[in-house]
Scaffold this active site. Structure first.
Site, PDB file in Angstrom:
ATOM      1  N   HIS A 153     -15.636   4.247 -27.628  1.00  0.00           N
ATOM      2  CA  HIS A 153     -14.588   3.249 -27.355  1.00  0.00           C
ATOM      3  C   HIS A 153     -13.499   3.805 -26.426  1.00  0.00           C
ATOM      4  O   HIS A 153     -12.364   3.363 -26.466  1.00  0.00           O
ATOM      5  CB  HIS A 153     -13.914   2.763 -28.652  1.00  0.00           C
ATOM      6  N   SER A 274      -3.794   6.856   1.256  1.00  0.00           N
ATOM      7  CA  SER A 274      -3.213   5.537   1.438  1.00  0.00           C
ATOM      8  C   SER A 274      -2.355   5.565   2.684  1.00  0.00           C
ATOM      9  O   SER A 274      -1.713   6.570   2.982  1.00  0.00           O
ATOM     10  CB  SER A 274      -2.354   5.182   0.217  1.00  0.00           C
ATOM     11  N   LYS A 280      -1.203   9.528  -2.492  1.00  0.00           N
ATOM     12  CA  LYS A 280      -2.464   8.985  -2.980  1.00  0.00           C
ATOM     13  C   LYS A 280      -3.680   9.776  -2.558  1.00  0.00           C
ATOM     14  O   LYS A 280      -3.754  10.335  -1.479  1.00  0.00           O
ATOM     15  CB  LYS A 280      -2.627   7.554  -2.466  1.00  0.00           C
ATOM     16  N   GLU A 287     -15.764   4.396  -6.183  1.00  0.00           N
ATOM     17  CA  GLU A 287     -15.577   2.950  -6.344  1.00  0.00           C
ATOM     18  C   GLU A 287     -16.652   2.163  -5.607  1.00  0.00           C
ATOM     19  O   GLU A 287     -17.112   1.118  -6.072  1.00  0.00           O
ATOM     20  CB  GLU A 287     -14.183   2.536  -5.840  1.00  0.00           C
TER      21      GLU A 287
END
Ligand code: ARG
Length: 456
Positions: A153, A274, A280, A287
């Site tokens: 979980h 970024s 960043k 992704e």
């Protein structure tokens, strides 16, 4: 090529919707190999004379050189790769080109070409997955002892080792490879010679063409041969399964790379910055592996829906079989390569993993198990006692292993000093020696065994 019974040519929109050459040009190598095998068989069987067969073979060789050098010309009027090649052959050798299509239809031709292509695609994927497994084995071996929190979980559950976690993916990939291997055996039958749908009256030798193209045997039913695409679906389903596995690993990397976790530093080579936030470091490759998995599943779904409910034998709907397979294959190749690169070069922050494993009461089960083993407490009761110990640790903000013995004895007098030997994360992982468990010795043994299996 088929205009004999037509008085007018196709509407321009018909030309456009009908043409598959923009995408099936990818089959050119397979198409030429299939034609060469076919014409050699026709000559051997005395169906086409030797001189014509030789002209056809030489013409096909020349066309292969042209395609290699300049690409396949996309002429919508010629519909597909089969017609483009045959038309070029006619330019090169004249009317003898027309003999190539004896005892053959585009229906068995395309089924053969596509099987050949998918077979190569499966071999490519298998090689990519083998490299990914090598990367996983190497990093797992490096980190066979590194303790991290194991989750259920996404809550800290029990300590595991990073090596064990990485080897979980090795197992998934092992099964993925076996899926492709099974599918490859199943698909390795040659449809060439099924002709349009019913077979042919010419005395062809299907065993010869099957052998020439590296198939185990010819297919056994002409209708099935030209109308099923289950081999392509087998590919897409196996690809989906790989993509699904890779997307879970990608997702874990994304979570692990987040600041609150800080389990990994993704390599510069697989991250992006970024344009506005200088701090960043985004996990874009991971992704996109996660994102591509959705598209690959979409491709599988697309072909399922195309095939669903089609009557036997060939229908033009089946021309739509190729784009989803090509798209899925390209996406999968990128995903496997990117994931392999990330695994090879990612920095694992094992100090951070250990700190989190120690702070999450992950050895609570070890405390309960100790009570069962050493004090003969029934497990349910041990579970309850341990729950109270966790609450006490949480209240004072200490790890379980740092709770004073008096606190523990006050919770249950059957606890004594020996308990501290099982409360550390190292003791916890070392104790899980059951087959397939996370104990470093078990993990190392599995790594060695996996290496032996690969060499065999
Ligand atoms: N381009 C077609 C395909 O990819 C080839 C088969 C055409 N057969 C036919 N009878 N129109 O499916």
């Amino acid at each position: 090529m088929w205009g004999g019974r037509f008085a007018a040519g196709p509407a321009s929109i018909m030309r456009e919707i009908n043409a598959s050459i923009p995408f099936d040009k990818r089959l050119w190598k397979q198409d030429i190999a299939g034609s060469k095998a076919h014409v050699a068989m026709l000559a051997k069987q005395g169906i086409v004379d030797g001189e014509d067969a030789q002209a056809i073979t030489e013409g096909l060789n020349r066309i292969a050189m042209e395609y290699e050098a300049d690409g396949v010309p996309v002429d919508l009027d010629l519909e597909d790769i089969h017609m483009v090649t045959e038309s070029r052959l006619a330019d090169l050798i004249g009317p003898a080109a027309g003999r190539l299509h004896t005892a053959r239809s585009r229906n068995d031709q395309v089924a053969t070409d596509f099987r050949l292509w998918v077979r190569d695609a499966m071999d490519e994927v298998d090689a990519g997955l083998a490299a990914l497994q090598d990367a996983l084995l190497k990093r797992a071996e490096e980190h066979a002892d590194a303790v991290m929190p194991g989750f259920t979980h996404l809550q800290s559950a029990q300590p595991v080792t990073l090596g064990h976690h990485l080897m979980a993916y090795h197992e998934m990939i092992r099964r993925d490879r076996s899926r492709f291997a099974d599918a490859r055996v199943r698909m390795n039958e040659c449809p060439l010679g099924a002709a349009a749908l019913a077979g042919t009256g010419f005395p062809i030798d299907r065993h010869a063409t099957a052998a020439a193209l590296g198939f185990a045997k010819p297919t056994d039913n002409s209708l099935d041969s030209v109308s099923d695409r289950d081999f392509a679906l087998d590919y897409l389903m196996a690809a989906t399964q790989v993509a699904l596995h890779l997307s879970r690993l990608a997702e874990e990397f994304i979570i692990w790379a987040s600041q609150p976790f800080g389990f990994v530093k993704l390599p510069d080579a697989y991250s992006t910055g970024s344009s506005i936030m200088p701090q960043k470091r985004n996990p874009d490759a991971a992704e996109l592996v996660r994102g591509h998995a959705g598209r690959i599943m979409g491709c599988m779904n697309a072909l399922c829906v195309t095939m669903k409910g089609l009557p036997l034998a060939y229908s033009k709907d089946m021309q739509d079989d190729k784009p989803p397979v090509f798209e899925a294959h390209d996406l999968l190749g990128l995903s496997i390569a990117a994931m392999t690169g990330m695994i090879e070069t990612v920095t694992f922050r094992t100090d951070r993993m250990r700190a989190l494993a120690e702070s999450g009461f992950a050895t609570a089960t070890d405390l309960a198990d100790w009570l069962v083993r050493e004090a003969d407490v029934p497990f349910r009761e041990a579970h309850h006692i341990t729950g109270r110990a966790v609450a006490a640790a949480e209240e004072t903000g200490t790890p379980l292993a740092d709770l004073p013995i008096d606190t523990l004895k006050a919770i249950d007098p059957r606890i004594d000093e020996r308990i501290y030997a099982v409360l550390t994360v190292d003791a916890s992982v070392a104790s899980r020696k059951s087959h397939g468990g996370t104990a470093p010795d078990q993990v190392r043994e599995r790594i060695a065994q996996a290496r032996r299996e690969k060499e065999a």
